[in-house]
Write a protein that holds these residues in place. Structure first.
Motif, PDB file in Angstrom:
ATOM      1  N   ASP A   1       0.810  -1.226   0.000  1.00 25.02           N
ATOM      2  CA  ASP A   1       0.000   0.000   0.000  1.00 25.02           C
ATOM      3  C   ASP A   1       0.841   1.273   0.000  1.00 25.02           C
ATOM      4  O   ASP A   1       0.349   2.330  -0.386  1.00 25.02           O
ATOM      5  CB  ASP A   1      -0.929   0.029   1.219  1.00 25.02           C
ATOM      6  N   THR A   2       2.101   1.201   0.427  1.00 27.29           N
ATOM      7  CA  THR A   2       2.894   2.419   0.562  1.00 27.29           C
ATOM      8  C   THR A   2       3.934   2.615  -0.535  1.00 27.29           C
ATOM      9  O   THR A   2       3.931   3.635  -1.205  1.00 27.29           O
ATOM     10  CB  THR A   2       3.579   2.484   1.946  1.00 27.29           C
ATOM     11  N   PHE A   3       4.844   1.656  -0.743  1.00 25.68           N
ATOM     12  CA  PHE A   3       5.937   1.917  -1.687  1.00 25.68           C
ATOM     13  C   PHE A   3       6.201   0.814  -2.708  1.00 25.68           C
ATOM     14  O   PHE A   3       6.969   1.026  -3.650  1.00 25.68           O
ATOM     15  CB  PHE A   3       7.241   2.208  -0.927  1.00 25.68           C
ATOM     16  N   PHE A   4       5.601  -0.343  -2.571  1.00 24.18           N
ATOM     17  CA  PHE A   4       5.932  -1.475  -3.447  1.00 24.18           C
ATOM     18  C   PHE A   4       5.782  -1.146  -4.928  1.00 24.18           C
ATOM     19  O   PHE A   4       6.601  -1.550  -5.750  1.00 24.18           O
ATOM     20  CB  PHE A   4       5.069  -2.687  -3.091  1.00 24.18           C
ATOM     21  N   TYR A   5       4.761  -0.405  -5.270  1.00 26.86           N
ATOM     22  CA  TYR A   5       4.502  -0.099  -6.681  1.00 26.86           C
ATOM     23  C   TYR A   5       5.163   1.189  -7.156  1.00 26.86           C
ATOM     24  O   TYR A   5       4.977   1.585  -8.309  1.00 26.86           O
ATOM     25  CB  TYR A   5       2.988  -0.078  -6.936  1.00 26.86           C
ATOM     26  N   ASP A   6       5.947   1.823  -6.304  1.00 28.42           N
ATOM     27  CA  ASP A   6       6.712   2.995  -6.711  1.00 28.42           C
ATOM     28  C   ASP A   6       7.708   2.542  -7.786  1.00 28.42           C
ATOM     29  O   ASP A   6       8.466   1.586  -7.562  1.00 28.42           O
ATOM     30  CB  ASP A   6       7.453   3.570  -5.497  1.00 28.42           C
ATOM     31  N   PRO A   7       7.736   3.190  -8.946  1.00 31.37           N
ATOM     32  CA  PRO A   7       8.631   2.743 -10.025  1.00 31.37           C
ATOM     33  C   PRO A   7      10.118   2.820  -9.657  1.00 31.37           C
ATOM     34  O   PRO A   7      10.941   2.154 -10.278  1.00 31.37           O
ATOM     35  CB  PRO A   7       8.298   3.676 -11.193  1.00 31.37           C
TER      36      PRO A   7
ATOM     37  N   ARG B   1      17.657  -0.656   0.215  1.00 35.01           N
ATOM     38  CA  ARG B   1      17.961   0.166   1.390  1.00 35.01           C
ATOM     39  C   ARG B   1      18.021   1.650   1.026  1.00 35.01           C
ATOM     40  O   ARG B   1      17.460   2.497   1.719  1.00 35.01           O
ATOM     41  CB  ARG B   1      19.274  -0.280   2.015  1.00 35.01           C
ATOM     42  N   ALA B   2      18.715   1.967  -0.068  1.00 34.82           N
ATOM     43  CA  ALA B   2      18.820   3.367  -0.494  1.00 34.82           C
ATOM     44  C   ALA B   2      17.443   3.941  -0.802  1.00 34.82           C
ATOM     45  O   ALA B   2      17.119   5.066  -0.401  1.00 34.82           O
ATOM     46  CB  ALA B   2      19.730   3.483  -1.715  1.00 34.82           C
ATOM     47  N   PHE B   3      16.611   3.164  -1.509  1.00 29.34           N
ATOM     48  CA  PHE B   3      15.265   3.622  -1.811  1.00 29.34           C
ATOM     49  C   PHE B   3      14.474   3.858  -0.525  1.00 29.34           C
ATOM     50  O   PHE B   3      13.804   4.882  -0.377  1.00 29.34           O
ATOM     51  CB  PHE B   3      14.510   2.616  -2.688  1.00 29.34           C
ATOM     52  N   LEU B   4      14.524   2.904   0.394  1.00 30.58           N
ATOM     53  CA  LEU B   4      13.751   3.021   1.632  1.00 30.58           C
ATOM     54  C   LEU B   4      14.168   4.230   2.459  1.00 30.58           C
ATOM     55  O   LEU B   4      13.320   4.913   3.041  1.00 30.58           O
ATOM     56  CB  LEU B   4      13.876   1.733   2.452  1.00 30.58           C
TER      57      LEU B   4
ATOM     58  N   TRP C   1       9.384 -12.853  -4.950  1.00 33.10           N
ATOM     59  CA  TRP C   1       9.954 -11.531  -5.191  1.00 33.10           C
ATOM     60  C   TRP C   1      11.322 -11.426  -4.535  1.00 33.10           C
ATOM     61  O   TRP C   1      11.533 -11.903  -3.418  1.00 33.10           O
ATOM     62  CB  TRP C   1       9.056 -10.443  -4.603  1.00 33.10           C
ATOM     63  N   TYR C   2      12.259 -10.759  -5.247  1.00 33.22           N
ATOM     64  CA  TYR C   2      13.589 -10.478  -4.717  1.00 33.22           C
ATOM     65  C   TYR C   2      13.899  -8.999  -4.912  1.00 33.22           C
ATOM     66  O   TYR C   2      13.487  -8.397  -5.893  1.00 33.22           O
ATOM     67  CB  TYR C   2      14.648 -11.318  -5.425  1.00 33.22           C
ATOM     68  N   PHE C   3      14.659  -8.450  -3.951  1.00 33.51           N
ATOM     69  CA  PHE C   3      14.966  -7.030  -3.941  1.00 33.51           C
ATOM     70  C   PHE C   3      16.471  -6.863  -3.727  1.00 33.51           C
ATOM     71  O   PHE C   3      17.001  -7.348  -2.716  1.00 33.51           O
ATOM     72  CB  PHE C   3      14.195  -6.334  -2.814  1.00 33.51           C
ATOM     73  N   PRO C   4      17.185  -6.189  -4.643  1.00 31.30           N
ATOM     74  CA  PRO C   4      18.621  -5.964  -4.434  1.00 31.30           C
ATOM     75  C   PRO C   4      18.828  -5.182  -3.135  1.00 31.30           C
ATOM     76  O   PRO C   4      18.250  -4.111  -2.941  1.00 31.30           O
ATOM     77  CB  PRO C   4      19.042  -5.135  -5.647  1.00 31.30           C
ATOM     78  N   ALA C   5      19.627  -5.724  -2.230  1.00 31.71           N
ATOM     79  CA  ALA C   5      19.754  -5.174  -0.876  1.00 31.71           C
ATOM     80  C   ALA C   5      20.190  -3.711  -0.859  1.00 31.71           C
ATOM     81  O   ALA C   5      19.564  -2.888  -0.188  1.00 31.71           O
ATOM     82  CB  ALA C   5      20.707  -6.030  -0.051  1.00 31.71           C
TER      83      ALA C   5
END
Length: 88
Positions: A51-57, A76-79, A68-72
């Motif tokens: 609901d907050t940031f997952f769909y942020d491009p 972190r920088a995005f968050l 799902w996998y997320f480059p660490a």
């Protein structure tokens, strides 16, 4: 009588430096996060993340099979940026 004088600013700087080193060390343990690690790192539920940031491009993610996998580093920088933006 014994008297001890502590430079609070210096102690704070040393603590911050050590914390930064430990965080860097922990972050290098993972190349990428899965959804469980993302939830742990953000202290958010999966629904809140979506609901907050997952769909942020800007949020880098890859789906491999059904997972799902997320480059660490990028995550972190995005968050950190995303959180700063929430205060504005």
């Amino acid at each position: 009588m014994l008297s001890v004088s502590v430079n609070e600013s210096e102690v704070r700087d040393l603590c911050n430096q050590k914390i930064a080193e430990l965080i860097k060390e922990v972050d290098t343990e993972y190349v990428f996060w899965d959804t469980a690690e993302l939830k742990k790192r953000t202290c958010m539920s999966w629904n809140t993340i979506q609901d907050t940031f997952f769909y942020d491009p800007r949020f880098v993610k890859r789906k491999v099979g059904s997972k799902w996998y997320f480059p660490a580093r990028e995550a972190r920088a995005f968050l950190e940026q995303w959180l700063r933006e929430q205060a504005q």
